[in-house]
Scaffold this active site. Sequence first.
Site, short mmCIF file in Angstrom:
data_model
loop_
_atom_site.label_atom_id
_atom_site.label_comp_id
_atom_site.label_asym_id
_atom_site.label_seq_id
_atom_site.Cartn_x
_atom_site.Cartn_y
_atom_site.Cartn_z
N ASP A 59 0.87 -1.17 0.00
CA ASP A 59 0.00 0.00 0.00
C ASP A 59 0.91 1.23 0.00
OD1 ASP A 59 -1.61 2.15 0.65
OD2 ASP A 59 -2.79 1.05 2.14
N ILE A 60 0.82 2.04 -1.06
CA ILE A 60 1.79 3.15 -1.18
C ILE A 60 1.48 4.32 -0.25
CG2 ILE A 60 2.51 2.54 -3.52
CD1 ILE A 60 0.78 4.98 -4.49
N THR A 85 -7.85 7.13 -9.93
CA THR A 85 -8.01 7.51 -11.34
C THR A 85 -9.46 7.82 -11.73
OG1 THR A 85 -8.10 5.16 -11.90
CG2 THR A 85 -5.98 6.26 -12.14
N THR A 126 -0.74 13.53 -15.33
CA THR A 126 -1.86 13.61 -16.27
C THR A 126 -1.95 14.95 -17.01
OG1 THR A 126 -4.28 13.67 -16.34
CG2 THR A 126 -3.27 14.27 -14.25
N ASP A 127 -2.55 14.91 -18.18
CA ASP A 127 -2.86 16.15 -18.91
C ASP A 127 -3.89 17.00 -18.15
OD1 ASP A 127 -4.81 14.17 -19.35
OD2 ASP A 127 -5.47 15.08 -21.23
N TYR A 151 -9.11 15.76 -9.25
CA TYR A 151 -8.14 14.76 -9.75
C TYR A 151 -6.88 15.47 -10.25
CZ TYR A 151 -6.02 11.39 -12.98
OH TYR A 151 -5.13 10.59 -13.67
N LYS A 155 -3.12 15.47 -8.56
CA LYS A 155 -1.98 14.94 -9.34
C LYS A 155 -0.88 16.01 -9.44
CE LYS A 155 -1.77 11.43 -11.36
NZ LYS A 155 -1.26 10.07 -10.95
N TRP A 176 -5.63 10.30 -21.59
CA TRP A 176 -6.62 9.42 -22.23
C TRP A 176 -6.08 7.98 -22.36
CZ3 TRP A 176 -9.50 12.21 -26.81
CH2 TRP A 176 -9.84 13.51 -26.44
N1 LIG Z 1 -6.63 6.30 -16.91
C1 LIG Z 1 -6.38 7.43 -17.58
O1 LIG Z 1 -7.09 7.83 -18.52
C2 LIG Z 1 -5.18 8.25 -17.21
C3 LIG Z 1 -4.93 9.45 -17.91
C4 LIG Z 1 -3.80 10.20 -17.57
C5 LIG Z 1 -2.95 9.77 -16.56
N2 LIG Z 1 -3.24 8.61 -15.89
C6 LIG Z 1 -2.32 8.19 -14.82
O2 LIG Z 1 -1.69 7.01 -15.25
C7 LIG Z 1 -1.38 6.19 -14.11
C8 LIG Z 1 -1.88 4.77 -14.34
O3 LIG Z 1 -3.29 4.82 -14.55
P1 LIG Z 1 -4.14 3.50 -14.77
O4 LIG Z 1 -5.32 3.88 -15.61
O5 LIG Z 1 -3.24 2.38 -15.20
O6 LIG Z 1 -4.65 3.24 -13.28
P2 LIG Z 1 -5.62 2.07 -12.75
O7 LIG Z 1 -5.96 1.14 -13.86
O8 LIG Z 1 -6.72 2.75 -12.00
O9 LIG Z 1 -4.67 1.27 -11.74
C9 LIG Z 1 -4.28 1.80 -10.51
C10 LIG Z 1 -3.89 0.65 -9.62
O10 LIG Z 1 -3.44 1.19 -8.37
C11 LIG Z 1 -4.02 0.41 -7.32
N3 LIG Z 1 -4.04 1.14 -6.06
C12 LIG Z 1 -5.05 1.89 -5.53
N4 LIG Z 1 -4.71 2.33 -4.31
C13 LIG Z 1 -3.47 1.85 -4.04
C14 LIG Z 1 -2.60 1.95 -2.92
N5 LIG Z 1 -2.93 2.64 -1.82
N6 LIG Z 1 -1.40 1.32 -2.98
C15 LIG Z 1 -1.05 0.62 -4.07
N7 LIG Z 1 -1.84 0.47 -5.16
C16 LIG Z 1 -3.05 1.09 -5.14
C17 LIG Z 1 -5.41 0.11 -7.85
O11 LIG Z 1 -6.03 -0.92 -7.10
P3 LIG Z 1 -7.66 -0.90 -6.99
O12 LIG Z 1 -8.17 -1.11 -8.36
O13 LIG Z 1 -7.95 -2.02 -6.04
O14 LIG Z 1 -8.01 0.47 -6.44
C18 LIG Z 1 -5.08 -0.29 -9.28
O15 LIG Z 1 -4.70 -1.64 -9.37
C19 LIG Z 1 -2.00 6.89 -12.90
O16 LIG Z 1 -1.03 7.67 -12.26
C20 LIG Z 1 -3.03 7.84 -13.53
O17 LIG Z 1 -3.27 8.97 -12.73
C21 LIG Z 1 -4.31 7.84 -16.20
#
Ligand SMILES: NC(=O)c1ccc[n+]([C@@H]2O[C@H](COP(=O)([O-])OP(=O)(O)OC[C@H]3O[C@@H](n4cnc5c(N)ncnc54)[C@H](OP(=O)(O)O)[C@@H]3O)[C@@H](O)[C@H]2O)c1
Length: 322
Positions: A59-60, A85, A126-127, A151, A155, A176
């Site tokens: 857990d981070i 997210t 993120t953007d 959000y 970030k 995205w």
């Molecule tokens: N998705 C987008 O469109 C988008 C766009 C721009 C930037 N980003 C950034 O890109 C990165 C990756 O996004 P993603 O879409 O791959 O995210 P994701 O699919 O939501 O995956 C995040 C992972 O982190 C886990 N997590 C939650 N709380 C935690 C904790 N306390 N300690 C450790 N792990 C934890 C989640 O577990 P649970 O599922 O159990 O919560 C999930 O497995 C993030 O930094 C996000 O902000 C995403």
Amino acid sequence: MIILVTGANGQLGNEMRIVTKGSKDKYIFTDVCDVHPESLEMLHSLAGDDVDTTTTKLDITDLDAIRAMVKKNNVKVIVNCAAWTNVDGAEDPEKYELVELLNAKAPENLAIAMKEVDGLLVHISTDYVFGGDPYNTPCREDQKGTPTGVYGLTKLHGEQNIQATGVDHLIFRTAWLYSEFGKNFVKTMLNLTATKPQLKVVFDQVGTPTYARDLADVILVAIEDYKQEWNMKRETLNYSKSGIYHFSNEGVCSWFDFTKMIAEFAGNTDSNIQPCHSDEFPSPVKRPAFSVLDKSKVKESFGIIIPYWTESLKTNLLNIRK
Ligand SMILES: NC(=O)c1ccc[n+]([C@@H]2O[C@H](COP(=O)([O-])OP(=O)(O)OC[C@H]3O[C@@H](n4cnc5c(N)ncnc54)[C@H](OP(=O)(O)O)[C@@H]3O)[C@@H](O)[C@H]2O)c1
């Protein structure tokens, strides 16, 4: 080198499992949850039976647990794929503390732990740190953050907290994001364009999609670059490329254009897809009207060629249908 991946069971984390298969470095995949059964099937289908599907619980938000894991395993690099997210969900006032904890305090924890061992933190932002000002040219790294929602704001705090620790870092702002894993826009639209005869999608939010596999590939290129510099110095390193980088696929589109391509590539041609304005879909958060990222810095710094967004979308759709 020992490299720890957090949030390994999310979209990007699972792509990290695929691109690091066969690496000479040792990767430790961590998360608070287990690999979802659907993701497990997809991982085997895309990367074979020997892909690493293990998850060590971490857990981070727990600095002591991070420190202990770093020490026990001699971790030199952390790739942080964990975050809150859910952009709409972040607007719930009761969730603010939790969102700030995950998106701002937890990255600081990881930065502190890496700073203590002179390591590197690779973090994803993120953007949505942009959008409050009416931009109409691609956003550069040194442009002031003007988030329009919780959000994006949290970030941005995460980026600032990391930089304040003085740790060697690579912060990739992306946009995205979609992949074969979990829930995302591509999968939602694949379903809707196959089942709905009519569909409205906003055309007044413009950006660029990012295939998470392409982002994972760039993270590996950057880690290789870091390792080369570290191998030369073999001591406390002020990594010369420490900083913020923008990364998405190439090109520009609206969510409407994105949907049209998803439907076309998937052969879902019966659905009548029409453009509409954002105010037709009431949302708790105002999203940026224009958040195209300028990627000149990442291309020049790491010598990469970034795929055009429709090419990566095709690859992703083929993988989903494998
Ligand atoms: N998705 C987008 O469109 C988008 C766009 C721009 C930037 N980003 C950034 O890109 C990165 C990756 O996004 P993603 O879409 O791959 O995210 P994701 O699919 O939501 O995956 C995040 C992972 O982190 C886990 N997590 C939650 N709380 C935690 C904790 N306390 N300690 C450790 N792990 C934890 C989640 O577990 P649970 O599922 O159990 O919560 C999930 O497995 C993030 O930094 C996000 O902000 C995403």
